[in-house]
Write a protein that holds these residues in place. Structure first.
Motif, PDB file in Angstrom:
ATOM      1  N   ILE A 125       0.824  -1.067  -0.176  1.00 11.01           N
ATOM      2  CA  ILE A 125       0.168   0.017  -0.067  1.00 11.01           C
ATOM      3  C   ILE A 125       0.774   1.182   0.092  1.00 11.01           C
ATOM      4  CG2 ILE A 125      -1.661   1.273   1.400  1.00 11.01           C
ATOM      5  CD1 ILE A 125      -2.874  -1.051  -0.392  1.00 11.01           C
ATOM      6  N   PRO A 126       1.954   1.206   0.834  1.00  6.16           N
ATOM      7  CA  PRO A 126       2.826   2.425   0.782  1.00  6.16           C
ATOM      8  C   PRO A 126       3.438   2.897  -0.620  1.00  6.16           C
ATOM      9  CG  PRO A 126       3.316   1.286   2.531  1.00  6.16           C
ATOM     10  CD  PRO A 126       2.403   0.494   1.970  1.00  6.16           C
ATOM     11  N   SER A 127       3.743   1.811  -1.569  1.00  2.36           N
ATOM     12  CA  SER A 127       4.419   1.897  -2.651  1.00  2.36           C
ATOM     13  C   SER A 127       2.983   2.675  -3.585  1.00  2.36           C
ATOM     14  CB  SER A 127       4.551   0.566  -3.283  1.00  2.36           C
ATOM     15  OG  SER A 127       5.695  -0.035  -2.748  1.00  2.36           O
ATOM     16  N   PHE A 128       1.956   2.198  -3.443  1.00  2.00           N
ATOM     17  CA  PHE A 128       0.781   2.748  -4.053  1.00  2.00           C
ATOM     18  C   PHE A 128       0.707   4.138  -3.986  1.00  2.00           C
ATOM     19  CE2 PHE A 128      -3.763   3.276  -5.207  1.00  2.00           C
ATOM     20  CZ  PHE A 128      -3.730   2.672  -6.474  1.00  2.00           C
TER      21      PHE A 128
ATOM     22  N   GLY B  47      -0.359   4.824   8.771  1.00  2.00           N
ATOM     23  CA  GLY B  47      -1.185   4.177   9.733  1.00  2.00           C
ATOM     24  C   GLY B  47      -1.635   5.040  10.680  1.00  2.00           C
ATOM     25  N   PHE B  48      -0.955   6.227  10.966  1.00  2.00           N
ATOM     26  CA  PHE B  48      -1.270   7.170  11.908  1.00  2.00           C
ATOM     27  C   PHE B  48      -1.995   8.379  11.384  1.00  2.00           C
ATOM     28  CE2 PHE B  48       2.334   4.865  13.653  1.00  2.00           C
ATOM     29  CZ  PHE B  48       1.704   4.491  14.948  1.00  2.00           C
ATOM     30  N   THR B  49      -2.393   8.173   9.900  1.00  2.00           N
ATOM     31  CA  THR B  49      -2.981   9.343   9.229  1.00  2.00           C
ATOM     32  C   THR B  49      -4.279   9.048   8.673  1.00  2.00           C
ATOM     33  OG1 THR B  49      -1.891   8.686   7.289  1.00  2.00           O
ATOM     34  CG2 THR B  49      -0.853  10.249   8.460  1.00  2.00           C
ATOM     35  N   ASP B 254     -12.854 -14.274   3.125  1.00  2.00           N
ATOM     36  CA  ASP B 254     -12.150 -13.074   3.094  1.00  2.00           C
ATOM     37  C   ASP B 254     -11.024 -13.190   3.876  1.00  2.00           C
ATOM     38  OD1 ASP B 254     -11.388 -10.764   2.083  1.00  2.00           O
ATOM     39  OD2 ASP B 254     -13.033  -9.607   2.905  1.00  2.00           O
ATOM     40  N   VAL B 255      -9.763 -12.660   3.628  1.00  2.00           N
ATOM     41  CA  VAL B 255      -8.566 -12.733   4.481  1.00  2.00           C
ATOM     42  C   VAL B 255      -8.295 -11.148   4.592  1.00  2.00           C
ATOM     43  CG1 VAL B 255      -7.839 -15.040   4.185  1.00  2.00           C
ATOM     44  CG2 VAL B 255      -7.238 -13.133   2.497  1.00  2.00           C
ATOM     45  N   LEU B 256      -7.343 -10.881   5.614  1.00  2.00           N
ATOM     46  CA  LEU B 256      -6.999  -9.571   5.999  1.00  2.00           C
ATOM     47  C   LEU B 256      -6.233  -8.883   4.729  1.00  2.00           C
ATOM     48  CD1 LEU B 256      -6.606  -7.196   8.041  1.00  2.00           C
ATOM     49  CD2 LEU B 256      -4.990  -8.206   9.011  1.00  2.00           C
ATOM     50  N   MET B 257      -5.418  -9.555   4.139  1.00  2.00           N
ATOM     51  CA  MET B 257      -4.437  -9.050   3.179  1.00  2.00           C
ATOM     52  C   MET B 257      -5.305  -8.648   1.805  1.00  2.00           C
ATOM     53  SD  MET B 257      -1.430  -8.448   2.308  1.00  2.00           S
ATOM     54  CE  MET B 257      -0.319  -7.858   0.786  1.00  2.00           C
ATOM     55  N   TYR B 258      -6.277  -9.261   1.664  1.00  2.00           N
ATOM     56  CA  TYR B 258      -7.352  -8.839   0.730  1.00  2.00           C
ATOM     57  C   TYR B 258      -8.009  -7.589   1.023  1.00  2.00           C
ATOM     58  CZ  TYR B 258     -10.909  -9.565  -3.163  1.00  2.00           C
ATOM     59  OH  TYR B 258     -11.826  -9.471  -4.152  1.00  2.00           O
ATOM     60  N   SER B 277      -1.815  -2.957   7.233  1.00  2.00           N
ATOM     61  CA  SER B 277      -0.571  -3.397   6.920  1.00  2.00           C
ATOM     62  C   SER B 277       0.425  -3.611   7.948  1.00  2.00           C
ATOM     63  CB  SER B 277      -0.143  -2.536   5.819  1.00  2.00           C
ATOM     64  OG  SER B 277      -0.718  -2.450   4.780  1.00  2.00           O
ATOM     65  N   THR B 278       0.681  -2.316   8.644  1.00  2.00           N
ATOM     66  CA  THR B 278       1.586  -2.578   9.782  1.00  2.00           C
ATOM     67  C   THR B 278       1.383  -3.669  10.700  1.00  2.00           C
ATOM     68  OG1 THR B 278       1.606  -0.089   9.733  1.00  2.00           O
ATOM     69  CG2 THR B 278       2.803  -1.071  11.600  1.00  2.00           C
TER      70      THR B 278
END
Lengths: 296, 302
Positions: A125-128, B47-49, B254-258, B277-278
């Motif tokens: 996602i950061p790359s995107f 993640g903090f934004t 469904d999975v988290l990455m998706y 993601s983090t």
């Protein structure tokens, strides 16, 4: 008695393996047969082996139609581009890492090893975000605002160059370590400069590892359907596997045109180059996997 | 005088070397860092934004996204499902590829052909081969159900059953990745010194004992490699899910990455995607560390 037992065991083994091979290859056979049908016939067929009443080859030609040609060319261009760069970078960095002493070498080696185990979720996602906000590209100003950066920009298929290459750097370095320094020293005494030593002495002796790098990169780049799929919407700027990915994901949607034979026809064409690479360079591709396993 | 001269030459040679090394490595390193290291840093901040990538600047919101992640069942469920579905794929793949490697470790003229055949599913991208599975699994006129019908069995509505969707995801996953894993196992099997088996045979060791005392210890390193890389891989697996089930029925596969992919690339909710993601990345690293610790501890006990 023992001999009879052994013989039957061998026959059982062969039969078992043949069944397995049929299972492993069945989806390819199915695609090929499916591609010979037209959309309506295929939709009503519902068999495990869609053998057509009258074979049509139209679906294979989709890859060479007005829509199919640009992605096909893009795939070839991208594969060539990354194969070239990966081989070049692996040689340069791998050679330097194996032969030269310099400060920070150990640190760089640790970086190489660590980079190979970073989960890709941390960068997807950061790359995107980064691609969409890259300054000066795709109408962006220097702050990265105002445009869409590299999203939907064909350059996104050629510019990014991440640390995936460091695996090949590492393998080339290992391979250099098993080559005695004597050859290079002799060449240097004979008056070869750096470039001549590398191209005339070192590289001819490193052909196997170069084949490993080139074959694996070519295969990986050709099959990387996800990068173009994620960054590019227009079929014209995409690659063939990514185009197939668009069709395949739309199969799940009610509104999609669900043209299976077309999908299978494109798939059959798109698998030919990797299949050829694999059949010709099988030894090197397998060696690449095995050595990544043993040395990694 | 002579000594000093030699020392000076050694020094300049060394300096020349390190200067050349930097001249080669630095440009490449910087370029690679832009595309790989920079995203890693951006990802930790993202993640903090609160950040909609379509319009506007990122806004600092502190732990809000992480609170959403841990506060609702949604994301936690997805994380757990990523773990168990990935775990099933991994276990199935490791076990089957090991059995396959044992089967391929037989001297026979057809062995090369078999080895090539089991590898071929992997050289086609997942997107290219998933269409076949979707065509076969169509509940109404798909190949499999029509085949069942011709046998007089009831058709199975695959798409409405979590069990069957997970089953087919595992089949597709294993079908694609069993070949390479088997090749790595095979490399490990063949790297074990054959004379060890000879010696064991002379000492009267049974087949089971040979496997227990020679094969398994000899494969320790390879199995650690397969387990660790496989673990990291399946914790980020979602292309298979996206292609085979779309997370259906009702998000039960469904999975988290998706979800991260959809949050980020489809709804442009970069803050939430970054936070998830983090978390997923840290969980993956943590699990890999624990696995590594267990494996290497087992090593010391030997």
């Amino acid at each position: 008695m023992n001999k009879v037992l052994r013989k039957t065991l061998k026959i059982v083994w062969v039969i078992g393996m043949l069944v397995l091979v049929v299972f492993m290859l069945y989806p390819f056979i199915y695609s090929f047969l499916g591609a010979l049908n037209n959309k309506r016939d295929f939709g009503n067929m519902g068999t495990l082996l869609p053998i057509p009443k009258k074979a049509e080859f139209r679906n294979f030609l989709y890859a060479f139609s007005k829509t199919g040609i640009p992605p096909l060319i893009n795939t070839f261009a991208r594969t060539t581009w990354y194969t070239f760069w990966n081989v070049l970078v692996a040689i340069m960095l791998g050679y330097v890492m194996a032969r030269y002493e310099f400060k920070g070498k150990k640190l760089f080696l640790i970086f190489i090893i660590c980079s190979q185990v970073v989960p890709s979720v941390l960068t997807m996602i950061p790359s995107f975000v980064m691609m969409s906000k890259l300054p000066f590209f795709g109408g962006n100003n220097w702050m990265g605002m105002g445009g869409h950066g590299l999203i939907n920009n064909p350059l996104v298929l050629y510019l990014p160059f991440g640390w995936g290459v460091l695996l090949w750097v590492f393998l080339f370095m290992q391979s250099m370590k098993s080559l005695p320094k004597d050859f290079e020293e002799a060449a240097e005494i004979d008056g070869c400069n750096f470039r001549l030593t590398l191209t005339k002495v070192v590289l001819p002796m490193q052909k196997p590892i170069l084949a490993v790098i080139a074959a694996n990169t070519a295969l990986g780049t050709w099959n990387d359907w996800f990068t173009p799929f994620m960054y590019i919407n227009r079929v014209k700027d995409s690659t063939l596997p990514a185009y197939i990915g668009m069709l395949a994901t739309s199969l799940q949607e009610m509104s999609g045109d669900r043209d299976f034979p077309k999908l299978f026809g494109l798939s059959c064409i798109s698998i030919i180059p990797p299949l050829l690479i694999f059949l010709f360079f099988q030894k090197y591709i397998i060696q690449g996997i095995a050595s990544a396993g043993i040395k990694g | 005088m002579v000594m000093a001269g030699r020392q000076e030459r050694v020094l300049t040679r060394k300096q020349r070397q390190s200067r050349r090394a930097y001249a080669v490595i630095l440009p490449f390193f910087l370029y690679i860092a832009i595309w790989s290291l920079l995203p890693l840093v951006i990802g930790l901040l993202l993640g903090f934004t609160d950040f909609n990538a379509l319009n506007g600047l990122p806004k600092w919101v502190g732990l809000k996204n992480f609170k959403t992640f841990f506060g609702s069942r949604d994301y936690i469920d997805l994380l757990i499902r990523q773990m168990w579905m990935g775990g099933l794929c991994l276990v199935a793949n490791v076990v089957l590829s090991f059995l396959l490697a044992l089967a391929l470790n037989v001297k026979h003229p057809l062995r090369g052909f078999f080895r090539t055949s089991v590898y071929i599913p992997n050289i086609a991208a997942a997107a290219i081969t998933s269409g076949v599975f979707i065509a076969l699994l169509n509940p109404f006129n798909g190949g499999l159900n029509m085949f069942f019908k011709s046998l007089g069995m009831d058709p199975i509505i695959w798409n409405y059953s979590q069990f069957w969707m997970v089953f087919w995801i595992i089949v597709f996953f294993v079908w694609r990745s069993v070949g390479p894993a088997a090749i790595i196992w095979l490399g490990g099997l063949q790297s074990i010194d054959a004379s060890l088996y000879e010696a064991a045979k002379v000492d009267g060791a049974s087949k089971v004992q040979q496997v227990k005392y020679i094969t398994i210890p000899g494969l320790r390193f390879i199995s650690a490699y397969i387990l660790l890389t496989g673990l990291i891989g399946v914790m980020q697996m979602f292309d298979v899910v996206m292609l085979i089930s779309h997370g259906n029925p009702y998000g039960k596969t469904d999975v988290l990455m998706y979800r991260i992919y959809r949050d980020g690339v489809i709804s442009f909710n970069m803050g939430m995607a970054g936070a998830a993601s983090t978390v997923l990345g840290l969980v993956t690293v943590l699990i890999a560390f624990v696995a590594f610790f267990i494996i290497s501890k087992g090593d010391n006990n030997e």
